[in-house]
Design an enzyme around this catalytic site. Structure first.
Site, mmCIF file in Angstrom:
data_model
loop_
_atom_site.group_PDB
_atom_site.id
_atom_site.type_symbol
_atom_site.label_atom_id
_atom_site.label_comp_id
_atom_site.label_asym_id
_atom_site.label_seq_id
_atom_site.Cartn_x
_atom_site.Cartn_y
_atom_site.Cartn_z
ATOM 1 N N GLY A 165 0.781 -1.243 0.000
ATOM 2 C CA GLY A 165 0.000 0.000 0.000
ATOM 3 C C GLY A 165 0.809 1.287 0.000
ATOM 4 O O GLY A 165 0.303 2.334 0.403
ATOM 5 N N ILE A 212 -7.514 -8.952 -11.763
ATOM 6 C CA ILE A 212 -8.007 -8.343 -12.999
ATOM 7 C C ILE A 212 -9.471 -8.010 -12.776
ATOM 8 O O ILE A 212 -10.240 -8.861 -12.314
ATOM 9 C CB ILE A 212 -7.824 -9.311 -14.188
ATOM 10 C CG1 ILE A 212 -6.326 -9.541 -14.381
ATOM 11 C CG2 ILE A 212 -8.503 -8.768 -15.439
ATOM 12 C CD1 ILE A 212 -5.943 -10.190 -15.660
ATOM 13 N N ASN A 235 -4.841 2.768 -12.943
ATOM 14 C CA ASN A 235 -3.896 1.819 -12.340
ATOM 15 C C ASN A 235 -2.483 2.357 -12.502
ATOM 16 O O ASN A 235 -2.222 3.177 -13.387
ATOM 17 C CB ASN A 235 -4.014 0.469 -13.056
ATOM 18 C CG ASN A 235 -3.083 -0.583 -12.478
ATOM 19 O OD1 ASN A 235 -2.944 -0.704 -11.264
ATOM 20 N ND2 ASN A 235 -2.418 -1.340 -13.349
ATOM 21 N N HIS A 266 1.440 0.943 -13.084
ATOM 22 C CA HIS A 266 2.189 -0.261 -13.446
ATOM 23 C C HIS A 266 3.685 0.064 -13.446
ATOM 24 O O HIS A 266 4.088 1.106 -13.977
ATOM 25 C CB HIS A 266 1.749 -0.740 -14.834
ATOM 26 C CG HIS A 266 2.430 -1.996 -15.250
ATOM 27 N ND1 HIS A 266 2.129 -3.219 -14.680
ATOM 28 C CD2 HIS A 266 3.441 -2.226 -16.135
ATOM 29 C CE1 HIS A 266 2.914 -4.146 -15.221
ATOM 30 N NE2 HIS A 266 3.711 -3.574 -16.103
ATOM 31 N N ASP A 305 -8.995 -0.927 -18.720
ATOM 32 C CA ASP A 305 -10.035 -1.485 -19.582
ATOM 33 C C ASP A 305 -10.111 -2.985 -19.300
ATOM 34 O O ASP A 305 -9.565 -3.448 -18.298
ATOM 35 C CB ASP A 305 -9.753 -1.157 -21.060
ATOM 36 C CG ASP A 305 -8.441 -1.748 -21.541
ATOM 37 O OD1 ASP A 305 -7.856 -2.589 -20.807
ATOM 38 O OD2 ASP A 305 -8.003 -1.395 -22.653
ATOM 39 N N GLU A 351 6.837 6.120 -9.038
ATOM 40 C CA GLU A 351 5.415 5.754 -9.014
ATOM 41 C C GLU A 351 4.645 6.692 -8.098
ATOM 42 O O GLU A 351 3.553 7.169 -8.433
ATOM 43 C CB GLU A 351 5.230 4.322 -8.494
ATOM 44 C CG GLU A 351 5.690 3.247 -9.450
ATOM 45 C CD GLU A 351 5.349 1.853 -8.925
ATOM 46 O OE1 GLU A 351 4.272 1.662 -8.353
ATOM 47 O OE2 GLU A 351 6.190 0.947 -9.085
HETATM 48 C C1 GRF Z 1 3.663 -1.200 -7.382
HETATM 49 O O1 GRF Z 1 4.936 -1.452 -7.934
HETATM 50 C C2 GRF Z 1 2.645 -1.006 -8.481
HETATM 51 O O2 GRF Z 1 3.162 -0.394 -9.628
HETATM 52 C C3 GRF Z 1 2.246 -2.415 -8.801
HETATM 53 O O3 GRF Z 1 2.225 -3.078 -7.551
HETATM 54 C C4 GRF Z 1 3.107 -2.407 -6.649
HETATM 55 C C5 GRF Z 1 2.305 -2.026 -5.466
HETATM 56 O O4 GRF Z 1 3.065 -1.445 -4.447
HETATM 57 N N1 GRF Z 1 0.967 -2.437 -9.487
HETATM 58 P P1 GRF Z 1 2.335 -0.736 -3.219
HETATM 59 O O5 GRF Z 1 1.364 -1.770 -2.634
HETATM 60 O O6 GRF Z 1 1.628 0.474 -3.723
HETATM 61 O O7 GRF Z 1 3.437 -0.419 -2.260
#
Ligand code: GRF
Length: 202
Positions: A12, A93, A108, A110, A142, A175
């Site tokens: 999280g 998914i 989302n 990624h 999607d 991110e």
């Molecule tokens: C992140 O690397 C995100 O891009 C991927 O899963 C990971 C989640 O990390 N989808 P967190 O739970 O937000 O720390």
């Protein structure tokens, strides 16, 4: 006020980064109204409890049928009048039950530069492929896997001595920035999507 539901399955850190950036005023006119987890032991739930953020946990292991599960999510989100769903390490998914209810309202993050390295272990996939740059992508969700229209991307270098851990850490830092930037723009009403093309007003 953009009412956000953040979906998690684990650590999280993207959820907490969004929450902190709302608190700091970096994301304006938005609130995390509820956190949804499909796992009881998701670390991120502890943070939600500590911060008194409402949360819902429906263990997905109890449901064989994905559609049925997503219908349940739709029902449980109803009282919150959600404007935006942010998947943040949500390891499922989503089906058309959720997508149709929240059209162009599910995003989302990624950990790769899509459309490269979809799916699990994107950072390891990037290392094995030998790319010199990787990064992260915020995109609309999607029906496919990591296939929706791209909102924004951040790039990081890949070094010769990188491991999955070091590259993942470098990407994760971006991110947190990228996801908050994307949510801020959406909350300001600056993001429009037409087919695969997303434009962001400056
Ligand atoms: C992140 O690397 C995100 O891009 C991927 O899963 C990971 C989640 O990390 N989808 P967190 O739970 O937000 O720390």
């Amino acid at each position: 006020m953009t009412k956000i539901a953040v979906f998690i399955s684990g650590r999280g850190s993207n959820f907490t980064a969004l929450y902190e950036n709302i608190k700091k005023g970096n994301i304006k006119n938005a609130e995390i109204s509820v956190v949804f987890s499909n796992k009881e032991d998701a670390k991120g739930l502890e943070y939600a409890k500590k911060e008194n953020i409402p949360y819902i946990c429906i263990p997905s292991k109890d449901y064989k049928n994905r559609q049925e599960y997503d219908r349940l999510i739709v029902q449980s989100l109803k009282p919150y009048n959600i404007d935006l769903i942010c998947l943040a390490g949500y390891m499922r998914i989503v089906t058309e039950e959720l997508i149709n209810e929240y059209e162009n309202k599910i995003i989302n993050i990624h950990p790769a530069l899509l459309p490269s390295f979809k799916g699990l272990h994107a950072q390891q996939q990037a290392l094995e492929y030998g790319v010199k740059f990787s990064g992260c992508t915020v995109h609309f969700v999607d029906g496919g896997m990591d296939s929706g229209a791209i909102i924004l991307q951040k790039v990081v270098p890949v070094y010769d001595n990188d491991t999955e851990e070091t590259l993942s850490a470098r990407i994760l830092e971006q991110e947190h920035i990228a996801y908050s930037e994307a949510v801020a723009k959406i909350a300001e009403g600056k993001v429009t999507v037409k087919g695969r093309k997303v434009s962001i007003k400056e």
